[in-house]
Design a protein around this motif. Structure first.
Motif, PDB file in Angstrom:
ATOM      1  N   PHE A   1      92.116  73.853  32.868  1.00 11.53           N
ATOM      2  CA  PHE A   1      92.412  73.031  31.698  1.00 11.53           C
ATOM      3  C   PHE A   1      93.534  73.614  30.854  1.00 11.53           C
ATOM      4  CE2 PHE A   1      88.116  71.233  32.405  1.00 11.53           C
ATOM      5  CZ  PHE A   1      88.467  69.905  32.357  1.00 11.53           C
ATOM      6  N   LEU A   2      93.619  74.936  30.781  1.00 14.58           N
ATOM      7  CA  LEU A   2      94.640  75.514  29.921  1.00 14.58           C
ATOM      8  C   LEU A   2      96.028  75.257  30.477  1.00 14.58           C
ATOM      9  CD1 LEU A   2      95.026  77.154  27.356  1.00 14.58           C
ATOM     10  CD2 LEU A   2      95.251  79.156  28.776  1.00 14.58           C
ATOM     11  N   GLN A   3      96.167  75.457  31.785  1.00 12.35           N
ATOM     12  CA  GLN A   3      97.467  75.210  32.417  1.00 12.35           C
ATOM     13  C   GLN A   3      97.829  73.738  32.288  1.00 12.35           C
ATOM     14  OE1 GLN A   3      97.482  76.673  36.406  1.00 12.35           O
ATOM     15  NE2 GLN A   3      99.465  75.783  36.833  1.00 12.35           N
ATOM     16  N   LEU A   4      96.820  72.887  32.433  1.00 12.02           N
ATOM     17  CA  LEU A   4      97.039  71.454  32.262  1.00 12.02           C
ATOM     18  C   LEU A   4      97.571  71.187  30.858  1.00 12.02           C
ATOM     19  CD1 LEU A   4      94.480  68.830  33.495  1.00 12.02           C
ATOM     20  CD2 LEU A   4      95.861  68.405  31.534  1.00 12.02           C
ATOM     21  N   LEU A   5      96.963  71.850  29.892  1.00 12.89           N
ATOM     22  CA  LEU A   5      97.383  71.663  28.499  1.00 12.89           C
ATOM     23  C   LEU A   5      98.821  72.127  28.291  1.00 12.89           C
ATOM     24  CD1 LEU A   5      96.661  70.992  25.540  1.00 12.89           C
ATOM     25  CD2 LEU A   5      95.851  73.307  25.318  1.00 12.89           C
TER      26      LEU A   5
ATOM     27  N   VAL B   1     101.588  61.733  16.305  1.00  8.95           N
ATOM     28  CA  VAL B   1     100.363  61.006  16.633  1.00  8.95           C
ATOM     29  C   VAL B   1      99.699  61.632  17.858  1.00  8.95           C
ATOM     30  CG1 VAL B   1      99.425  58.801  17.357  1.00  8.95           C
ATOM     31  CG2 VAL B   1     101.126  58.877  15.569  1.00  8.95           C
ATOM     32  N   THR B   2     100.506  61.965  18.864  1.00  7.76           N
ATOM     33  CA  THR B   2      99.898  62.592  20.042  1.00  7.76           C
ATOM     34  C   THR B   2      99.347  63.964  19.682  1.00  7.76           C
ATOM     35  OG1 THR B   2     102.068  63.374  20.708  1.00  7.76           O
ATOM     36  CG2 THR B   2     101.245  61.417  21.798  1.00  7.76           C
ATOM     37  N   ARG B   3      99.916  64.590  18.679  1.00  7.74           N
ATOM     38  CA  ARG B   3      99.431  65.904  18.251  1.00  7.74           C
ATOM     39  C   ARG B   3      97.971  65.826  17.795  1.00  7.74           C
ATOM     40  NH1 ARG B   3     101.187  68.711  20.559  1.00  7.74           N
ATOM     41  NH2 ARG B   3     103.052  67.462  20.431  1.00  7.74           N
ATOM     42  N   VAL B   4      97.612  64.708  17.175  1.00  9.45           N
ATOM     43  CA  VAL B   4      96.222  64.554  16.728  1.00  9.45           C
ATOM     44  C   VAL B   4      95.290  64.688  17.921  1.00  9.45           C
ATOM     45  CG1 VAL B   4      94.574  62.990  15.681  1.00  9.45           C
ATOM     46  CG2 VAL B   4      96.902  63.082  14.814  1.00  9.45           C
ATOM     47  N   GLY B   5      95.657  63.974  19.015  1.00  6.15           N
ATOM     48  CA  GLY B   5      94.835  64.071  20.215  1.00  6.15           C
ATOM     49  C   GLY B   5      94.887  65.459  20.824  1.00  6.15           C
TER      50      GLY B   5
ATOM     51  N   PHE C   1      92.000  68.037  22.175  1.00  7.02           N
ATOM     52  CA  PHE C   1      92.018  68.567  23.536  1.00  7.02           C
ATOM     53  C   PHE C   1      91.925  70.091  23.497  1.00  7.02           C
ATOM     54  CE2 PHE C   1      94.857  68.655  27.607  1.00  7.02           C
ATOM     55  CZ  PHE C   1      93.804  69.176  28.320  1.00  7.02           C
ATOM     56  N   LEU C   2      92.711  70.684  22.644  1.00  6.77           N
ATOM     57  CA  LEU C   2      92.719  72.142  22.550  1.00  6.77           C
ATOM     58  C   LEU C   2      91.344  72.664  22.151  1.00  6.77           C
ATOM     59  CD1 LEU C   2      94.247  74.803  22.601  1.00  6.77           C
ATOM     60  CD2 LEU C   2      94.896  74.419  20.251  1.00  6.77           C
ATOM     61  N   VAL C   3      90.724  71.986  21.192  1.00  5.01           N
ATOM     62  CA  VAL C   3      89.387  72.401  20.774  1.00  5.01           C
ATOM     63  C   VAL C   3      88.435  72.308  21.959  1.00  5.01           C
ATOM     64  CG1 VAL C   3      87.442  71.826  19.293  1.00  5.01           C
ATOM     65  CG2 VAL C   3      89.742  71.784  18.379  1.00  5.01           C
ATOM     66  N   GLY C   4      88.577  71.209  22.729  1.00  6.58           N
ATOM     67  CA  GLY C   4      87.747  71.056  23.925  1.00  6.58           C
ATOM     68  C   GLY C   4      87.944  72.205  24.886  1.00  6.58           C
ATOM     69  N   VAL C   5      89.203  72.585  25.112  1.00  6.54           N
ATOM     70  CA  VAL C   5      89.495  73.673  26.045  1.00  6.54           C
ATOM     71  C   VAL C   5      88.872  74.964  25.548  1.00  6.54           C
ATOM     72  CG1 VAL C   5      91.352  75.089  26.965  1.00  6.54           C
ATOM     73  CG2 VAL C   5      91.595  72.629  26.938  1.00  6.54           C
ATOM     74  N   LEU C   6      88.946  75.185  24.244  1.00  8.33           N
ATOM     75  CA  LEU C   6      88.387  76.429  23.706  1.00  8.33           C
ATOM     76  C   LEU C   6      86.870  76.451  23.853  1.00  8.33           C
ATOM     77  CD1 LEU C   6      90.583  76.845  20.535  1.00  8.33           C
ATOM     78  CD2 LEU C   6      90.746  78.058  22.681  1.00  8.33           C
ATOM     79  N   ILE C   7      86.235  75.289  23.641  1.00 13.45           N
ATOM     80  CA  ILE C   7      84.780  75.253  23.810  1.00 13.45           C
ATOM     81  C   ILE C   7      84.424  75.518  25.271  1.00 13.45           C
ATOM     82  CG2 ILE C   7      82.741  73.791  23.672  1.00 13.45           C
ATOM     83  CD1 ILE C   7      83.914  72.456  21.284  1.00 13.45           C
ATOM     84  N   ILE C   8      85.208  74.916  26.178  1.00  7.01           N
ATOM     85  CA  ILE C   8      84.955  75.141  27.606  1.00  7.01           C
ATOM     86  C   ILE C   8      85.050  76.627  27.916  1.00  7.01           C
ATOM     87  CG2 ILE C   8      85.913  74.779  29.902  1.00  7.01           C
ATOM     88  CD1 ILE C   8      86.720  71.972  28.942  1.00  7.01           C
ATOM     89  N   TRP C   9      86.093  77.252  27.382  1.00  6.90           N
ATOM     90  CA  TRP C   9      86.283  78.687  27.643  1.00  6.90           C
ATOM     91  C   TRP C   9      85.107  79.472  27.100  1.00  6.90           C
ATOM     92  CZ3 TRP C   9      88.716  81.974  30.496  1.00  6.90           C
ATOM     93  CH2 TRP C   9      88.812  83.293  30.096  1.00  6.90           C
TER      94      TRP C   9
ATOM     95  N   PRO D   1      83.524  66.217  26.858  1.00  2.86           N
ATOM     96  CA  PRO D   1      84.334  65.112  27.387  1.00  2.86           C
ATOM     97  C   PRO D   1      84.926  64.249  26.289  1.00  2.86           C
ATOM     98  CG  PRO D   1      82.019  64.817  27.927  1.00  2.86           C
ATOM     99  CD  PRO D   1      82.152  66.177  27.358  1.00  2.86           C
ATOM    100  N   LEU D   2      84.239  64.154  25.147  1.00  2.00           N
ATOM    101  CA  LEU D   2      84.814  63.361  24.059  1.00  2.00           C
ATOM    102  C   LEU D   2      86.061  64.026  23.502  1.00  2.00           C
ATOM    103  CD1 LEU D   2      81.796  61.945  22.081  1.00  2.00           C
ATOM    104  CD2 LEU D   2      83.505  60.714  23.391  1.00  2.00           C
ATOM    105  N   LEU D   3      86.044  65.356  23.391  1.00  2.03           N
ATOM    106  CA  LEU D   3      87.239  66.050  22.903  1.00  2.03           C
ATOM    107  C   LEU D   3      88.385  65.900  23.895  1.00  2.03           C
ATOM    108  CD1 LEU D   3      85.589  69.254  21.463  1.00  2.03           C
ATOM    109  CD2 LEU D   3      86.783  67.510  20.171  1.00  2.03           C
ATOM    110  N   LEU D   4      88.066  66.048  25.184  1.00  2.00           N
ATOM    111  CA  LEU D   4      89.102  65.867  26.200  1.00  2.00           C
ATOM    112  C   LEU D   4      89.620  64.440  26.142  1.00  2.00           C
ATOM    113  CD1 LEU D   4      87.560  67.739  29.252  1.00  2.00           C
ATOM    114  CD2 LEU D   4      89.193  68.577  27.613  1.00  2.00           C
ATOM    115  N   PHE D   5      88.706  63.495  25.970  1.00  2.00           N
ATOM    116  CA  PHE D   5      89.113  62.097  25.879  1.00  2.00           C
ATOM    117  C   PHE D   5      89.961  61.875  24.625  1.00  2.00           C
ATOM    118  CE2 PHE D   5      88.064  57.613  24.671  1.00  2.00           C
ATOM    119  CZ  PHE D   5      88.763  57.021  25.698  1.00  2.00           C
ATOM    120  N   GLY D   6      89.675  62.637  23.571  1.00  2.00           N
ATOM    121  CA  GLY D   6      90.513  62.559  22.376  1.00  2.00           C
ATOM    122  C   GLY D   6      91.962  62.883  22.701  1.00  2.00           C
TER     123      GLY D   6
END
Lengths: 718, 100
Positions: A156-160, A193-197, A201-209, A242-247
Motif C-alpha cells: 500500500f505504501l508504494q502504491l501511495l 480536492v484529491t488531497r482530502v482523499g 488513504f494515508l491514515v488507512g495505510v498507517l492503520i494497516i501498518w 476499507p472505508l479510509l482506502l475508499f476515501g
C-alpha cells in the motif's frame, strides 16, 4: 514441455523496465526534449512503446500460465529495502520497494501502457502548435510511470507513492496552460480536492501498518501479506480500513462528494483529459478499491470465517449507486463537449464502484452463509474490472474525438458545432462508436460490462432490498447515459454548422489512434468471449460463476435484466433523437414548467455543490481564518506583547539594580581604593631618612613587644 | 680576657652612634659613613661571639660583612656622585625626588 511453458523465461526482472522506461523518457524529455523533433514526442513515445511491448509480453506469459491453463502464481519482484532496521521480533518488517505481478496488475499494465501509447501518438498532432512541448511530454511520461507503478506495487505504501506522483502530474498537466487563470485554478482545485482523499488513504495505510506490521496485499512463502491475516482485526477496524482506502479512491476517482475537481480539470489539454479519464488517475481509485477486497471479503482466519465489513460494503455500493445518477444528470444539461464527457466519466466510474460494492456484498453474503472462500461468486468484482477495461477504451476514444473536434472548430461549446459529419468523417464515425459503447448498445463494449454490473446489483437486491435501490439508480442512469451520449453526438455532428471558420479533418497522427480505439470499442467487449469469460483475465483458472460468458448459459432472468438495461439505453437514444435530430420534442419543453426550470437550474449549477464548497471556502474557512487572525492579533499577540513588556520592565529593574547597586558597590570599592591610595602615597616623601625613622620605630616597637610579652609571661604566665 | 659584655656594649654604642648619624646627618656622605659604623658594629658582634664560643664561622661572617660594607660604600659613593652631578647637591633634605 508445452509450447506455453517455453515462453516462460526464468525471472520477471524485465517488469522493472516497464516502470523505468517512462521515467527515463521523463528525464530525457525534460533535459534534451527541446532538441528533438516535436519537442520530446519521440522520446516519450519510445519510452511508452518499450513499456507496452514488455507489458504485452508479460501479459501473454501470465495468461498462458494463468487464465488459459497452467497455474501462474503471483510473483514478487524484490527491489530494495527502503526503510530497514525494525528490530527482529517487533512484528514490523522492512519497508521495501518491490513489484507484485498477478493477473490484475498484468492486465492493468497492458491497458495503461497501450492507452498511454495511443494518446502520446495522438499528442503529436494535437499539441503540434503548442509551446512548452518538452514540458508536456516529460509530464505525461512521468504520469504514465506513476500509473504503471501504482498498478504494479506490491504494498500500500508504494502504491501511495506512485499515486501521489500521479497527483502531482495531474496538477502540472491540468495547469499546463498556467497563464490562464482558470487553468491554474482548476489545477489547484484538483490537487486540493484529491488531497482530502489522499489524507484518508494515508491514515488507512498507517492503520494497516500499525495492525499488521506489513503493507503487502498478499503474501507468499517469503513475504508476509495482509490478506491472510485480516481476520485478526476488530470489526470496527475491519470496516474503517476499507472505508479510509475508499476515501482515497473517492478523491482520486472523483466520486461524490469529492467529484468537484474533475469537471474543472477540463481546463487542461484534451489529451491530458483523455489520459486522466481513460487509463490513469481516476482508474487508480477503482484499482485501489479492487485491492481493498482483501478487507471487504476477508479470508478465513485460523480456519474460521470472518464477519465481513457490511457497513463499508454498503457505503461503497451506495456512493457508487448515487454518483452514477448524480453525475449523469449534470451531464445532460452541459454544453461543453469535454465537461459532458467529464461528468460521464464520474458516472461510469461510479458504475465500477457500484459493481465492486454489490460484488463484495454478494461475495460476503455467500461467505457468511458458509461457501468456501475459493468458490465465491466474484461476478461483481469481475464486472467492475470488465467495465474499467471497456471504459478505458471508449472514454479514451471519446476524449480523443472530442479533442479532434475542438482542434477543428476551436471551441468547446457544442452550441457552436453541428454538421461536422461532412467535414470530419473519421472523427464522426469513431465518436459514434464511442457513444454507442458509452450508451451500452449491443454489441459495443459498454453493453456487456454495464449489464453485468446491473445484474449483480439486481442479485444483491434480491438478498437485501437496499441494494435494489442501487440497481434502480443504475438503470435510470443507463437511460440518461444514452441520452446525453447521443445529445453530444447529434449536437456535434448532425444538423447545420453553427460556428465560424472552416473545420477540417485532423492529421493522420490523430485519426490513427481514433481508428484503433474505435475498433477496440467492439473488441474489448467481445474479448470476454474469446477468453471464455472476462474473469479469465483477472483470475487464475478455476470454476467460478464469473467465468460464464455474457449472454451465454445464464439464467433466463439475466436476459430480462439485460433487456431492461438495453431498453433503457435505447429509450435514451430515442429521446435524444427526437429532441436533437427531428426536433419533434423541443428542448425548451423540459424547462417550461417551474419544476423543470428549477431542475435545469439546479443541474447547470451542479447541484450548487461547487458553490457550497466555494461558500464553505469563502465564508466558513475565511471566517475561521479571520477568527484565528483576530485571536492571533489580539490574544496571542497580546500575550506575547505583555510578556515582552514584562520582560522590558524586568530588564529596566535589573538595569537599575545593575547600575546603582552592583556598579555602585564596584565603584565604591574602586573609589575608596583610589582615595586611600591618594592618602597613602603622600607618605612616600622621598626623604630616605624619614623612612629610616619608620624602620627604627618599627624595630623599637617589635623589640618592645617581644620584651613586653616576655616580661608578661615571666610575671603572670605559667 | 675581655668579658663578652664589654664587647657587646661597645658594639651597641657603635650601632647607636651610627644609627644617630644615619638619622640625623644631612650630608649624604656623612649618612654613608654612619652606615659603615652601623655595619662595623654588627661585625664587631660577630667577632665577639666568635671568640666567646670558639667558633671560627663568626669570623668568616665578619670578613664577608667587611666585603659587603666595602661594596656598599663603593655603590653608595657612586650613587651620590651621580646625584651630585645631576642635582648639584647631596643634602638629604633636598634629595627627595623619589616621592609621590
Amino acid at each position: 514441455m508445452s509450447a506455453a511453458s517455453l515462453l516462460l523465461l526464468p525471472g520477471y526482472t524485465f517488469v522493472w523496465v516497464i516502470l523505468i522506461a517512462p521515467l527515463i523518457a521523463f528525464l530525457l524529455s525534460a533535459l534534451v526534449g527541446r532538441r528533438t523533433v516535436e519537442g520530446g514526442a519521440p522520446i516519450a513515445i519510445g519510452g511508452i512503446s518499450i513499456s507496452l511491448l514488455l507489458s504485452l509480453y508479460l501479459f501473454i506469459q501470465v495468461m498462458l500460465g494463468g487464465g488459459l491453463g497452467g497455474n501462474f502464481n503471483p510473483v514478487f519482484l524484490d527491489g530494495y529495502v527502503w526503510l530497514p532496521g525494525f528490530p527482529a521480533g517487533s512484528g514490523f518488517n522492512n519497508i521495501v520497494i518491490e513489484l507484485y505481478i498477478d493477473d490484475l496488475s498484468a492486465l492493468m499494465l497492458v491497458l495503461v501502457s497501450f492507452l498511454c501509447f495511443l494518446i502520446f501518438v495522438y499528442s503529436i498532432g494535437y499539441m503540434h502548435h503548442e509551446e512548452g512541448k518538452p514540458r508536456y511530454y516529460a509530464e505525461v511520461s512521468l504520469f504514465s510511470a506513476g500509473m504503471l507503478g501504482t498498478v504494479s506495487a506490491s504494498n500500500f505504501l508504494q502504491l501511495l507513492v506512485f499515486w501521489e506522483i500521479m497527483g502531482l502530474c495531474s496538477y502540472l498537466l491540468i495547469g499546463f496552460w498556467y497563464h490562464k487563470p482558470e487553468a491554474a485554478k482548476a489545477a489547484k482545485k484538483a490537487f486540493m480536492v484529491t488531497r482530502v482523499g489522499d489524507v484518508l488513504f494515508l491514515v488507512g495505510v498507517l492503520i494497516i501498518w500499525n495492525q499488521f506490521g506489513t503493507l503487502n496485499f498478499y503474501g507468499d512463502a517469503t513475504h508476509l501479506g495482509i490478506a491472510s491475516q485480516v481476520g485478526k482485526l476488530s470489526p470496527e477496524l475491519l470496516n474503517l480500513i476499507p472505508l479510509l482506502l475508499f476515501g482515497g479512491a473517492v478523491g482520486k476517482s472523483a466520486q461524490f462528494p469529492l467529484h468537484a475537481w474533475l469537471p474543472d480539470a477540463m481546463e487542461g489539454p484534451t489529451t491530458v483529459s483523455a489520459l486522466i479519464h481513460a487509463a490513469t488517475m481516476v482508474k487508480a481509485g477503482v484499482y485501489l478499491t479492487a485491492r481493498a477486497f482483501i478487507f471487504l471479503v476477508p479470508m478465513p482466519y485460523q480456519g474460521l470465517a470472518v464477519t465481513p465489513p457490511w457497513t463499508a460494503i454498503l457505503v461503497i455500493a451506495g456512493i457508487g449507486g448515487f454518483t452514477t445518477l448524480f453525475a449523469a444528470t449534470m451531464a445532460v444539461v452541459n454544453f461543453d463537449i469535454k465537461r459532458v464527457l467529464a461528468f460521464s466519466t464520474i458516472s461510469q466510474l461510479a458504475y465500477m464502484f457500484l459493481g465492486l460494492g454489490v460484488g463484495a456484498f454478494v461475495m460476503a453474503t455467500e461467505l457468511s452463509s458458509g461457501t468456501a472462500y475459493a468458490n465465491l461468486d466474484s461476478a461483481g468484482y469481475s464486472a467492475a474490472i470488465y467495465h474499467l477495461y471497456n471504459h478505458a477504451f471508449f472514454k479514451a476514444l471519446l476524449f480523443l474525438t472530442a479533442g479532434s473536434v475542438i482542434h477543428a472548430v476551436g471551441t468547446n461549446d457544442m452550441r457552436q458545432m453541428g454538421g461536422l459529419r461532412k467535414h470530419m468523417p473519421i472523427t464522426s464515425i469513431t465518436m459514434l462508436f464511442g457513444c454507442l459503447a458509452l450508451a451500452g448498445i449491443v454489441p459495443f463494449s459498454g453493453f456487456f460490462s454495464k449489464g453485468e454490473i446491473l445484474s449483480v446489483a439486481f442479485e444483491a437486491g434480491t438478498i437485501n432490498s437496499v441494494y435494489m435501490v442501487f440497481w434502480l439508480l443504475g438503470t435510470v442512469t443507463a437511460f440518461l447515459t444514452a441520452f446525453y451520449a447521443f445529445r453530444l453526438w447529434l449536437m456535434t455532428f448532425h444538423g447545420e454548422y453553427r460556428g465560424q471558420g472552416h473545420p477540417h479533418e485532423s492529421p493522420r497522427s490523430m485519426t490513427f489512434p481514433l481508428i484503433i480505439l474505435g475498433a477496440f470499442t467492439l473488441v474489448s467487449g467481445l474479448s470476454a468471449y474469446a477468453m471464455g469469460g472476462f474473469g479469465n483475465f483477472i483470475f487464475v483458472t478455476g470454476t467460478h460463476a464469473e467465468y460464464a460468458l455474457p449472454l451465454i448459459g445464464v439464467p433466463l432472468s439475466d436476459y430480462g435484466l439485460e433487456a431492461i438495461s438495453l431498453g433503457a439505453a435505447l429509450a435514451g437514444l430515442a429521446l435524444a433523437w427526437l429532441v436533437y435530430e427531428t426536433k419533434r420534442i423541443p428542448a425548451e419543453r423540459f424547462t417550461r414548467s417551474p419544476t423543470g426550470a428549477f431542475l435545469h437550474k439546479m443541474l447547470t449549477h451542479r447541484y450548487w455543490i461547487d458553490d457550497v464548497y466555494d461558500a464553505f471556502g469563502a465564508r466558513v474557512y475565511v471566517g475561521f481564518a479571520k477568527a484565528m487572525d483576530w485571536f492571533d492579533r489580539r490574544v496571542v499577540d497580546g500575550i506575547v506583547n505583555a510578556v515582552g513588556r514584562g520582560g522590558l520592565a524586568a530588564a529596566a529593574g535589573s538595569d537599575y539594580f545593575d547600575r546603582h547597586v552592583v556598579d555602585g558597590a564596584v565603584n565604591l570599592v574602586s573609589k575608596e581604593a583610589i582615595r586611600s591610595g591618594m592618602r597613602l602615597r603622600q607618605r612616600q616623601t622621598g626623604q630616605v631618612q624619614s623612612y629610616a625613622w619608620v624602620v627604627v620605630f618599627g624595630i623599637v616597637v617589635l623589640v618592645a613587644l617581644i620584651f613586653g610579652i616576655g616580661l608578661y609571661l615571666r610575671l603572670w604566665g605559667g | 680576657m675581655i668579658p663578652l659584655e664589654w664587647e657587646l656594649v661597645l658594639s651597641a654604642l657603635l650601632f647607636s652612634i651610627g644609627l644617630y648619624g644615619v638619622l640625623a646627618r644631612k650630608n649624604a656622605i656623612m649618612v654613608l659613613m654612619s652606615l659603615e659604623v652601623v655595619i662595623n658594629a654588627a661585625i664587631l658582634n660577630f667577632v665577639a661571639f666568635s671568640s666567646y664560643s670558639n667558633d671560627a664561622s663568626g669570623q668568616v661572617f665578619a670578613l664577608l660583612g667587611i666585603a659587603v660594607a666595602a661594596a656598599d660604600a663603593a655603590i653608595g659613593l657612586a650613587i651620590f656622585l651621580s646625584i651630585y652631578q645631576t642635582h648639584g647637591t647631596v643634602d638629604m633634605d633636598r634629595v627627595r625626588f623619589l616621592r609621590w
